[in-house]
Design an enzyme around this catalytic site. Structure first.
Site, PDB file in Angstrom:
ATOM      1  N   TRP A 103       0.823  -1.215   0.000  1.00 37.53           N
ATOM      2  CA  TRP A 103       0.000   0.000   0.000  1.00 37.53           C
ATOM      3  C   TRP A 103       0.850   1.255   0.000  1.00 37.53           C
ATOM      4  O   TRP A 103       0.516   2.233  -0.674  1.00 37.53           O
ATOM      5  CB  TRP A 103      -0.999  -0.008   1.159  1.00 37.53           C
ATOM      6  CG  TRP A 103      -1.928  -1.177   1.076  1.00 37.53           C
ATOM      7  CD1 TRP A 103      -2.034  -2.206   1.971  1.00 37.53           C
ATOM      8  CD2 TRP A 103      -2.866  -1.473   0.028  1.00 37.53           C
ATOM      9  NE1 TRP A 103      -2.982  -3.114   1.532  1.00 37.53           N
ATOM     10  CE2 TRP A 103      -3.497  -2.685   0.353  1.00 37.53           C
ATOM     11  CE3 TRP A 103      -3.219  -0.828  -1.163  1.00 37.53           C
ATOM     12  CZ2 TRP A 103      -4.475  -3.273  -0.463  1.00 37.53           C
ATOM     13  CZ3 TRP A 103      -4.199  -1.406  -1.981  1.00 37.53           C
ATOM     14  CH2 TRP A 103      -4.811  -2.610  -1.613  1.00 37.53           C
ATOM     15  N   ASP A 172      -1.883   6.574   6.181  1.00 35.02           N
ATOM     16  CA  ASP A 172      -2.922   5.643   5.740  1.00 35.02           C
ATOM     17  C   ASP A 172      -3.191   4.692   6.909  1.00 35.02           C
ATOM     18  O   ASP A 172      -2.375   3.824   7.209  1.00 35.02           O
ATOM     19  CB  ASP A 172      -2.420   4.882   4.507  1.00 35.02           C
ATOM     20  CG  ASP A 172      -3.386   3.789   4.048  1.00 35.02           C
ATOM     21  OD1 ASP A 172      -4.444   3.603   4.678  1.00 35.02           O
ATOM     22  OD2 ASP A 172      -3.070   3.118   3.037  1.00 35.02           O
ATOM     23  N   LYS A 196     -12.159  -2.205   6.523  1.00 33.96           N
ATOM     24  CA  LYS A 196     -11.348  -3.068   7.381  1.00 33.96           C
ATOM     25  C   LYS A 196     -11.826  -2.954   8.832  1.00 33.96           C
ATOM     26  O   LYS A 196     -12.215  -3.922   9.443  1.00 33.96           O
ATOM     27  CB  LYS A 196      -9.864  -2.681   7.305  1.00 33.96           C
ATOM     28  CG  LYS A 196      -9.328  -2.476   5.872  1.00 33.96           C
ATOM     29  CD  LYS A 196      -8.938  -3.747   5.190  1.00 33.96           C
ATOM     30  CE  LYS A 196      -8.587  -3.669   3.713  1.00 33.96           C
ATOM     31  NZ  LYS A 196      -7.809  -2.586   3.184  1.00 33.96           N
TER      32      LYS A 196
HETATM   33  C1  PLP Z   1      -7.120  -2.167   1.861  1.00 36.31           C
HETATM   34  C2  PLP Z   1      -6.139  -1.093   1.979  1.00 36.31           C
HETATM   35  C3  PLP Z   1      -6.050  -0.055   1.029  1.00 36.31           C
HETATM   36  C4  PLP Z   1      -6.897  -0.009  -0.213  1.00 36.31           C
HETATM   37  O1  PLP Z   1      -8.186   0.350   0.086  1.00 36.31           O
HETATM   38  P1  PLP Z   1      -9.283   0.556  -1.062  1.00 36.31           P
HETATM   39  O2  PLP Z   1     -10.421   1.109  -0.253  1.00 36.31           O
HETATM   40  O3  PLP Z   1      -9.549  -0.779  -1.660  1.00 36.31           O
HETATM   41  O4  PLP Z   1      -8.763   1.528  -2.039  1.00 36.31           O
HETATM   42  C5  PLP Z   1      -5.122   0.948   1.251  1.00 36.31           C
HETATM   43  N1  PLP Z   1      -4.327   0.942   2.331  1.00 36.31           N
HETATM   44  C6  PLP Z   1      -4.373  -0.037   3.259  1.00 36.31           C
HETATM   45  C7  PLP Z   1      -3.457   0.018   4.444  1.00 36.31           C
HETATM   46  C8  PLP Z   1      -5.281  -1.079   3.113  1.00 36.31           C
HETATM   47  O5  PLP Z   1      -5.341  -2.060   4.032  1.00 36.31           O
END
Ligand code: PLP
Length: 362
Positions: A103, A172, A196
């Protein structure tokens, strides 16, 4: 509920049963409005008060100061990979990124379209088995921000400290937001997709320090300016109303669990059960993350051979333990145990792991 199995999916992920049961009612009649939550206008009093409630709960749970704005956006966390640099960097301006997995790698690739990006640390050569220690960070002097991924969902690593730097942090937190307290004032921007740890796919939250709203070049497309969404309370266009509603219910559930410190303790206990089992297996189960980088949210591990892994996953599925296959980039197994994942599920997995090892020696 008898027919629900133990769901270790990495995202979208298991939700509290009480949230689903409440949603079942609200889909048909939301707060006695005579309309379902998916059927009411995003400009109705009902929906606007719901958004206010959710923002208040977020502020309370994470102690978000007044000079931060909370946005409900779309496009997933992945859209933040470009929205952040588009809004914060002008051509030739610098930012530093920490590369700790897939990511952050994607975020770096997007940021390079907009600015001059330096890499302040990378664990790529160690197959992303750890995050850096504070002493290892090297921040470009003119960087406008330091970007990192607090929990690496695929590799199962997590920062257990907040990087101490002179510039604002951009983070993030898609896979560990609301799992532990955060020192918000260290951050310029925090973002997270909901699927998540906060709810269901469709909404991405952005917590942004207000002065940064003014950084964006004025010629950005309207939908891609944080400023526009802030001015319109995230109602510039139709927001993902149902995803926002579910997120609100999950936050209410976290409050009922005793808030963030209580949830953090539960998360620690759940993860400890699993890591203790891995450590006590004499190397049969091998955790991917180095010990001081271990994630409390995603536990990635391997077995002695691919054949045993396959048998493990198959028998686990048959025993009602689902979603344990690791991400295709890392292989092996992964147990995702976010906030809403119940301790009883971890206990079942631990018992299964011990029994499997006994029955299938290396
Ligand atoms: C799942 C995830 C993403 C991507 O998320 P989307 O909503 O599918 O764009 C980005 N960063 C992390 C840390 C993730 O776990």
């Amino acid at each position: 509920m008898k027919n629900r199995i133990v769901n270790f999916s990495a995202g979208p992920a298991t939700l509290p049963l009480c949230v689903l049961l409440q949603a079942q009612q609200d889909i048909i009649n939301f707060r006695n409005s005579g309309m379902g939550i998916m059927e009411i206008s995003h400009r109705s009093q009902e929906f606007m008060s719901l958004c206010d409630e959710i923002r208040q709960n977020m502020r309370q749970l994470l102690a978000i100061p007044k000079n931060y704005t909370i946005l409900f956006l779309q496009g997933g966390a992945s859209s933040q990979f470009f929205m952040v640099p588009m809004n914060l960097l002008k051509k030739g301006e610098k930012a530093t990124y920490l590369n700790t997995g897939v990511w952050s790698g994607k975020a770096i690739q997007e940021a390079r379209l907009f600015g001059d990006i330096s890499i302040g640390f990378s664990s790529e050569k160690e197959n992303f088995s750890r995050v850096p220690q504070q002493e290892e960070l090297s921040i470009e002097g003119k960087a406008k921000y330091l970007y990192y991924t607090s929990n690496n969902t695929i590799f199962g690593t997590q920062y257990h400290y907040t990087p101490q730097v002179e510039v604002p942090l951009v983070c993030d937190m898609s896979s560990d937001i609301f799992s532990r307290p955060v020192d918000i004032e260290k951050y310029g921007i925090i973002f997270a997709g909901a699927q998540k740890n906060m709810g269901t796919a469709g909404v991405t939250i952005v917590i942004i320090r207000e002065d940064l709203l003014e950084e964006a070049p004025k010629d950005l497309p309207t939908m891609l300016q944080y400023r526009v969404h802030a001015e319109k309370d995230s109602l510039f266009n139709t927001p993902p109303t149902f995803s926002i509603y579910i997120m609100g219910e999950v936050l209410q559930w976290i409050k009922n669990q005793g808030g963030i410190t209580a949830i953090e303790q539960k998360n620690r206990n759940k993860a400890a059960l699993l890591y203790q089992t891995i450590d006590a297996s004499n190397g049969y189960y091998c955790g991917h993350a180095q010990k001081d980088s271990r994630s409390l949210m995603n536990v990635s591990f391997t077995l002695p051979s691919p054949v045993l892994e396959q048998a493990f996953l198959q028998q686990a599925q048959a025993a009602g333990l689902s979603g344990l296959k690791g991400h295709r980039l890392l292989g092996g197994c992964r147990a995702s145990i976010y906030n809403a994942f119940p301790k009883e599920g971890v206990q079942k997995l631990v018992e299964f792991m011990q029994q499997f090892q006994q029955e299938n020696p290396a």
